[in-house]
Scaffold this motif. Structure first.
Motif, PDB file in Angstrom:
ATOM      1  N   ILE A 141       0.857  -1.181   0.000  1.00 43.63           N
ATOM      2  CA  ILE A 141       0.000   0.000   0.000  1.00 43.63           C
ATOM      3  C   ILE A 141       0.891   1.228   0.000  1.00 43.63           C
ATOM      4  N   GLN A 142       0.699   2.139  -0.960  1.00 46.09           N
ATOM      5  CA  GLN A 142       1.507   3.351  -0.968  1.00 46.09           C
ATOM      6  C   GLN A 142       1.062   4.284   0.153  1.00 46.09           C
ATOM      7  N   LEU A 143       2.039   4.869   0.859  1.00 48.26           N
ATOM      8  CA  LEU A 143       1.768   5.803   1.945  1.00 48.26           C
ATOM      9  C   LEU A 143       1.813   7.225   1.399  1.00 48.26           C
ATOM     10  N   GLY A 144       0.665   7.851   1.288  1.00 42.98           N
ATOM     11  CA  GLY A 144       0.620   9.211   0.767  1.00 42.98           C
ATOM     12  C   GLY A 144       0.918   9.250  -0.717  1.00 42.98           C
ATOM     13  N   SER A 145       1.087  10.448  -1.236  1.00 50.25           N
ATOM     14  CA  SER A 145       1.383  10.624  -2.653  1.00 50.25           C
ATOM     15  C   SER A 145       2.880  10.849  -2.846  1.00 50.25           C
ATOM     16  N   PHE A 146       3.288  10.966  -4.095  1.00 44.06           N
ATOM     17  CA  PHE A 146       4.691  11.212  -4.401  1.00 44.06           C
ATOM     18  C   PHE A 146       5.137  12.549  -3.809  1.00 44.06           C
ATOM     19  N   LEU A 147       6.363  12.564  -3.294  1.00 43.05           N
ATOM     20  CA  LEU A 147       6.983  13.807  -2.845  1.00 43.05           C
ATOM     21  C   LEU A 147       7.947  14.229  -3.949  1.00 43.05           C
TER      22      LEU A 147
ATOM     23  N   LYS B 248       3.835  16.326   5.680  1.00 48.47           N
ATOM     24  CA  LYS B 248       4.029  17.774   5.734  1.00 48.47           C
ATOM     25  C   LYS B 248       5.509  18.081   5.959  1.00 48.47           C
ATOM     26  N   SER B 249       5.996  19.101   5.261  1.00 47.21           N
ATOM     27  CA  SER B 249       7.384  19.536   5.430  1.00 47.21           C
ATOM     28  C   SER B 249       7.495  20.295   6.748  1.00 47.21           C
ATOM     29  N   ILE B 250       8.431  19.864   7.597  1.00 46.61           N
ATOM     30  CA  ILE B 250       8.601  20.539   8.884  1.00 46.61           C
ATOM     31  C   ILE B 250       9.939  21.263   8.985  1.00 46.61           C
ATOM     32  N   TYR B 251      10.857  20.990   8.032  1.00 49.23           N
ATOM     33  CA  TYR B 251      12.129  21.716   8.048  1.00 49.23           C
ATOM     34  C   TYR B 251      12.840  21.514   6.716  1.00 49.23           C
ATOM     35  N   VAL B 252      13.431  22.583   6.204  1.00 52.24           N
ATOM     36  CA  VAL B 252      14.251  22.517   4.987  1.00 52.24           C
ATOM     37  C   VAL B 252      15.622  23.086   5.305  1.00 52.24           C
ATOM     38  N   LEU B 253      16.645  22.299   5.059  1.00 47.77           N
ATOM     39  CA  LEU B 253      18.022  22.744   5.246  1.00 47.77           C
ATOM     40  C   LEU B 253      18.640  22.966   3.874  1.00 47.77           C
ATOM     41  N   THR B 254      18.979  24.197   3.586  1.00 47.06           N
ATOM     42  CA  THR B 254      19.642  24.536   2.325  1.00 47.06           C
ATOM     43  C   THR B 254      21.123  24.769   2.586  1.00 47.06           C
ATOM     44  N   GLY B 255      21.964  24.203   1.738  1.00 47.79           N
ATOM     45  CA  GLY B 255      23.404  24.325   1.920  1.00 47.79           C
ATOM     46  C   GLY B 255      23.888  25.754   1.787  1.00 47.79           C
ATOM     47  N   PRO B 256      25.073  26.045   2.327  1.00 45.08           N
ATOM     48  CA  PRO B 256      25.652  27.388   2.218  1.00 45.08           C
ATOM     49  C   PRO B 256      26.087  27.673   0.784  1.00 45.08           C
ATOM     50  N   THR B 257      26.410  28.903   0.514  1.00 41.45           N
ATOM     51  CA  THR B 257      26.873  29.305  -0.817  1.00 41.45           C
ATOM     52  C   THR B 257      28.081  28.466  -1.226  1.00 41.45           C
ATOM     53  N   GLY B 258      28.068  28.008  -2.438  1.00 40.72           N
ATOM     54  CA  GLY B 258      29.128  27.127  -2.920  1.00 40.72           C
ATOM     55  C   GLY B 258      28.511  25.830  -3.410  1.00 40.72           C
ATOM     56  N   ASN B 259      29.311  24.990  -4.012  1.00 40.54           N
ATOM     57  CA  ASN B 259      28.809  23.748  -4.599  1.00 40.54           C
ATOM     58  C   ASN B 259      28.984  22.576  -3.629  1.00 40.54           C
TER      59      ASN B 259
ATOM     60  N   LEU C 117       6.230   6.518  15.621  1.00 47.70           N
ATOM     61  CA  LEU C 117       5.117   7.333  15.150  1.00 47.70           C
ATOM     62  C   LEU C 117       5.089   8.676  15.869  1.00 47.70           C
ATOM     63  N   PRO C 118       4.723   9.776  15.188  1.00 47.02           N
ATOM     64  CA  PRO C 118       4.528   9.844  13.737  1.00 47.02           C
ATOM     65  C   PRO C 118       5.867   9.739  13.020  1.00 47.02           C
ATOM     66  N   ARG C 119       5.912   8.932  11.955  1.00 49.95           N
ATOM     67  CA  ARG C 119       7.171   8.733  11.246  1.00 49.95           C
ATOM     68  C   ARG C 119       7.657  10.033  10.601  1.00 49.95           C
ATOM     69  N   ARG C 120       8.967  10.166  10.570  1.00 45.25           N
ATOM     70  CA  ARG C 120       9.601  11.287   9.880  1.00 45.25           C
ATOM     71  C   ARG C 120      10.484  10.756   8.760  1.00 45.25           C
ATOM     72  N   LEU C 121      10.514  11.488   7.673  1.00 47.26           N
ATOM     73  CA  LEU C 121      11.266  11.122   6.479  1.00 47.26           C
ATOM     74  C   LEU C 121      12.164  12.291   6.108  1.00 47.26           C
ATOM     75  N   ILE C 122      13.432  12.011   5.817  1.00 48.63           N
ATOM     76  CA  ILE C 122      14.328  13.060   5.337  1.00 48.63           C
ATOM     77  C   ILE C 122      14.735  12.717   3.904  1.00 48.63           C
TER      78      ILE C 122
ATOM     79  N   GLU D 109       7.024  14.969   8.019  1.00 49.60           N
ATOM     80  CA  GLU D 109       6.369  14.213   9.079  1.00 49.60           C
ATOM     81  C   GLU D 109       5.014  13.739   8.570  1.00 49.60           C
ATOM     82  N   GLU D 110       4.628  12.525   8.955  1.00 51.67           N
ATOM     83  CA  GLU D 110       3.322  12.016   8.553  1.00 51.67           C
ATOM     84  C   GLU D 110       2.219  12.966   9.009  1.00 51.67           C
TER      85      GLU D 110
END
Length: 381
Positions: free
Chosen positions: A24-30, A84-95, A49-54, A74-75
């Motif tokens: 059974i698929q859990l939720g829709s595509f991210l 639902k997205s609960i946190y976004v970590l964006t890398g610092p400037t640079g590659n 629970l509630p499960r978290r996915l990174i 988080e579920e």
């Protein structure tokens, strides 16, 4: 029982009752937010629970730099996607390509994001710790030029220890011997202990897995078994402890690659107790099938005594790269294997298996989970 399968950035639940099972698929595509970010190149899922996915998106471009990013979900019963997205970590400037590797503890309160190409490939890792509703972020910086600190990361299920690979690190005068660093909280720059490669260009730490607070496994993809085999690689298992004399690690097992580049696309996974280890070698040939890939599972009987658990699980097509990713459940009974280049269009697939102690075999459960679009490479993570 319920077996959760994460394939790139979509999840399935396998409901198991006796010999019966249902997917059974859990939720829709991210899905990713921008073209080319490769969302789902790395994924990790908590068990509580509630499960978290990174989800890692290492090719995410912020401005003109490939900073990469990682998103924690988080579920949710209210979000239409089921997550639902609960946190976004964006890398610092640079590659830096943050999100190249990700890991999360079993209870979802700790996560780590590897940015191995930050600081001109010196690398860095961000560790996130939830204390109640507050999130603290701890940056850990690599110390070896071109070391690629954070090329691999792995938390124990308990969250007590974090392993970080630095496969390009110099050890004494040995170039790219590689290192594995082990941390425990609070997450400060000085590690709890470090395991170092023993030969130049061994590249220890290319992949890491850690379990039960005493076992860590690491891939050295540059290791040469013989002069006739270029970069066959190896996986080594260490037992570690900390006593009055400081940090100590002991080799308690290993697997040596005997094909050229066998470990250059590889994966590791422990069961929670550290007594079952799965090793994927996607560049392994299976008979005449070049780079079909395979997964082998081993049980720990004692120091330097491991026995193979069941027969190896092989890819069935050339260039399928089965074993690029592998995951075990907490008991070492259920396994999921990724084959990201399945089909001529590289749709990719993942397969779930259950170990049968009576027949001493791994039996596939249900149908393949196949990518829905060309070049999707489902099973890459």
């Amino acid at each position: 029982m319920l077996l959760i399968i994460a394939v790139c950035s979509f999840l399935w639940a396998m409901v198991v009752s006796g010999t019966n099972y249902e997917l059974i698929q859990l939720g829709s595509f991210l899905v990713g937010d921008s073209s080319g970010e490769r969302s789902g190149a790395s994924v990790a899922l908590s068990s509580s629970l509630p499960r978290r996915l990174i989800v890692g998106s290492p090719y995410y471009i912020n401005g003109t730099s490939t900073t990469g990013k990682a998103t924690v979900y988080e579920e949710s019963t209210t979000d239409p996607t089921g997550w639902k997205s609960i946190y976004v970590l964006t890398g610092p400037t640079g590659n830096g390509m943050c999100g190249y590797s990700v890991t999360i503890s079993g209870d979802g309160t700790k996560f780590a994001v590897g940015c191995p190409y930050d600081q001109s490939s010196t690398g860095r890792v961000y560790v996130g710790v939830y204390t109640g509703v507050e999130l603290q972020i701890f940056p850990l910086l690599g110390a070896s030029a071109k070391g690629c600190f954070g090329i691999s990361v792995s938390f124990t299920s308990s969250g007590s220890y974090l392993a970080i690979g630095e496969h390009g690190a110099k050890v004494g005068q040995m170039t790219s011997a590689g290192k594995v660093h082990i941390y425990t909280g609070p997450y400060q720059q000085q590690p709890y202990g470090t395991i170092s490669g023993t030969t130049a260009y061994e590249m220890l730490g290319y992949r890491v897995a850690i379990a039960n607070d005493t076992m860590v496994a690491a891939v050295s993809f540059g290791y040469n078994y013989s002069s006739s085999i270029s970069r066959g690689g190896k996986a080594t298992v260490y037992q570690f402890s900390y006593g009055s004399s400081g940090f100590r690690s002991t080799v308690v097992g290993g697997l040596i690659g005997k094909e050229t580049d066998e470990f250059t696309s590889s994966s590791l996974a422990f069961a929670s107790d550290g007594r079952t280890l799965a090793v994927g070698t996607a560049k392994s040939d299976v008979g005449s099938l070049v780079d079909a890939g395979r997964v082998r599972v081993y049980s720990y009987l004692g120091p330097n005594e491991w026995t193979q658990k069941g027969y190896q699980i092989n890819g069935t097509q050339s260039n399928e790269l089965c074993g690029s990713s592998v995951s075990l459940d907490s008991t070492g009974t259920y396994l999921v294997m990724g084959c990201p280049q399945y089909s001529s269009a590289n749709k990719g697939r993942a397969r779930a298996y259950r170990y049968d102690a009576t027949t001493v075999t791994w039996t596939q459960m249900g149908a393949d989970l196949v990518g829905s679009t060309d070049r999707e490479r489902a099973g890459y993570s």
